[in-house]
Enzyme design. Sequence first.
Site, PDB file in Angstrom:
ATOM      1  N   HIS A 132       0.859  -1.184   0.000  1.00 44.12           N
ATOM      2  CA  HIS A 132       0.000   0.000   0.000  1.00 44.12           C
ATOM      3  C   HIS A 132       0.902   1.243   0.000  1.00 44.12           C
ATOM      4  O   HIS A 132       0.908   2.026   0.955  1.00 44.12           O
ATOM      5  CB  HIS A 132      -0.957  -0.002   1.197  1.00 44.12           C
ATOM      6  CG  HIS A 132      -2.284  -0.618   0.889  1.00 44.12           C
ATOM      7  ND1 HIS A 132      -3.121  -0.096  -0.080  1.00 44.12           N
ATOM      8  CD2 HIS A 132      -2.903  -1.708   1.392  1.00 44.12           C
ATOM      9  CE1 HIS A 132      -4.215  -0.843  -0.147  1.00 44.12           C
ATOM     10  NE2 HIS A 132      -4.114  -1.825   0.719  1.00 44.12           N
ATOM     11  N   ASP A 137      -4.714   1.979   2.063  1.00 43.70           N
ATOM     12  CA  ASP A 137      -5.122   1.260   3.284  1.00 43.70           C
ATOM     13  C   ASP A 137      -5.688   2.244   4.319  1.00 43.70           C
ATOM     14  O   ASP A 137      -6.660   1.943   5.007  1.00 43.70           O
ATOM     15  CB  ASP A 137      -3.944   0.463   3.873  1.00 43.70           C
ATOM     16  CG  ASP A 137      -2.666   1.295   4.025  1.00 43.70           C
ATOM     17  OD1 ASP A 137      -2.495   2.287   3.288  1.00 43.70           O
ATOM     18  OD2 ASP A 137      -1.821   0.955   4.876  1.00 43.70           O
ATOM     19  N   TYR A 334      -7.121  10.065 -16.752  1.00 41.18           N
ATOM     20  CA  TYR A 334      -8.010  10.745 -15.813  1.00 41.18           C
ATOM     21  C   TYR A 334      -8.156  12.227 -16.146  1.00 41.18           C
ATOM     22  O   TYR A 334      -7.213  12.876 -16.550  1.00 41.18           O
ATOM     23  CB  TYR A 334      -7.477  10.600 -14.389  1.00 41.18           C
ATOM     24  CG  TYR A 334      -7.389   9.168 -13.905  1.00 41.18           C
ATOM     25  CD1 TYR A 334      -8.103   8.151 -14.536  1.00 41.18           C
ATOM     26  CD2 TYR A 334      -6.604   8.832 -12.815  1.00 41.18           C
ATOM     27  CE1 TYR A 334      -8.028   6.840 -14.087  1.00 41.18           C
ATOM     28  CE2 TYR A 334      -6.520   7.516 -12.364  1.00 41.18           C
ATOM     29  CZ  TYR A 334      -7.228   6.531 -13.001  1.00 41.18           C
ATOM     30  OH  TYR A 334      -7.161   5.242 -12.557  1.00 41.18           O
ATOM     31  N   GLU A 410       0.192   6.454  11.836  1.00 41.81           N
ATOM     32  CA  GLU A 410      -1.198   6.081  12.155  1.00 41.81           C
ATOM     33  C   GLU A 410      -1.880   7.082  13.084  1.00 41.81           C
ATOM     34  O   GLU A 410      -3.103   7.072  13.229  1.00 41.81           O
ATOM     35  CB  GLU A 410      -1.274   4.641  12.684  1.00 41.81           C
ATOM     36  CG  GLU A 410      -0.456   4.352  13.903  1.00 41.81           C
ATOM     37  CD  GLU A 410      -0.339   2.849  14.189  1.00 41.81           C
ATOM     38  OE1 GLU A 410      -0.537   2.017  13.280  1.00 41.81           O
ATOM     39  OE2 GLU A 410      -0.044   2.513  15.346  1.00 41.81           O
TER      40      GLU A 410
END
Length: 429
Positions: A132, A137, A334, A410
């Site tokens: 990731h 994630d 895109y 995190e």
Amino acid sequence: MFHKVIYSSLLFTTLACPTFASELNTALKSANASVSEKVITWRRHLHQYPELSNREFETAKYVTQHLKSLGLEVQTGIAHTGVVAKLKGGKKGPLVALRADMDALPVTEQVDLSFASTQTSTYRGNKVGVMHACGHDNHVAILMAVAESLVKIKDELAGDVLFVFQPAEEGAPEGEEGGAELMLKQGLFKQKPDAVFGLHVTSSLNTGQIGFREGPLMASEDSFTINVKGRQTHGSRPWNGVDPIVTASQIIMATQTISSRQVDVTKAPSVISFGAINGGVRSNIIPDNVELIGTIRTFDQIMRADIKTRLAKTAELVAESAGATADVHIDHGYPVTVNDVQLTQKMTPTLAKVAGAENLITTDLITGAEDFSYYALEVPGLFYFLGVTPKGQDAKTAPSNHSPQFYADEKALQLGVESMTQLVVDYLK
Ligand SMILES: [Zn+2]
Ligand SMILES: [Zn+2]
């Protein structure tokens, strides 16, 4: 890449019904607090088991199980592995869509984590590590937490929320469709949301910071192949053939003048880059063909179309002048990711409220592309960046997204949850 911007306290809107609003905000705070540990657990699990684009089978199951456990009605298998759920608020009101992308990259993780990925897969016929490395994630874990948190306060919500877990943002494997475009094609916005929000983690900002800008934010991306056909001859007698190598060099130089000389540089920047030149085998043989590949980036949909036309014309006519031909193939990628100006202005006080005004950063234009752009073409959208480089570390030198050393703090997850839930609550207010 990012500038700090000072928002005055005037931006904080006064609330129509302060008592009700503060009650709802208190309920939201406690709902968010109740998911603060879980979001870390989920993100670690997702980080350890990343899956490539259009192959997010286990990720989708993980998400589905969670959404079902919240009592939501879940639709699966949209655009291959996409998962969508809708939360009905207790009161009538608009529909807000929230998007998280789920796919990982063919990158072998080099970060020393107890939950580092050791997964492998096959990519373009090669065995690769999977990581990731773009941080999706985090996006999935945050949206799972946002769903849980909003379910807890659903009776007080004046409107509905569509949770969109999207596959293949990094691009579907060759020959396959995928991502936001395919989800829309399959009817994701059959009932048009009134707004769509999405976030992306970035190592360019520190934990606690949020970055965005109104209007164009990220570039359109179109890749191209130019096949220059000449006629083979001996390198000592170029006049006996048509030299595709010299012609290809002329095409490369001529196309550089599109951005610098032909389009209005005061309106928006653009980039044309060549990534490979393939042709020839030996010093004294002029080959038949040369293949050029490259990419176009723009910040304006009209300029985007114009540059594509100019690129093809320049290549074809330069080749013709040399007696060669140029076959130009442009793969449409895109669109430009545009933050709706009104929506962005309306929601800025919300982001200032959750992050602190001093932590809101106005980003420079980003020449990378995002398929969130497809949603924002359909309905007013706001896409923002969440800093994940730990406080005290220099975000400028932190390994970037897509690096095998990309590291996401995190501690940043909670601000992701708080910002998204607050955007929903305030938008529906
Ligand atoms: Zn990426
Ligand atoms: Zn990404």
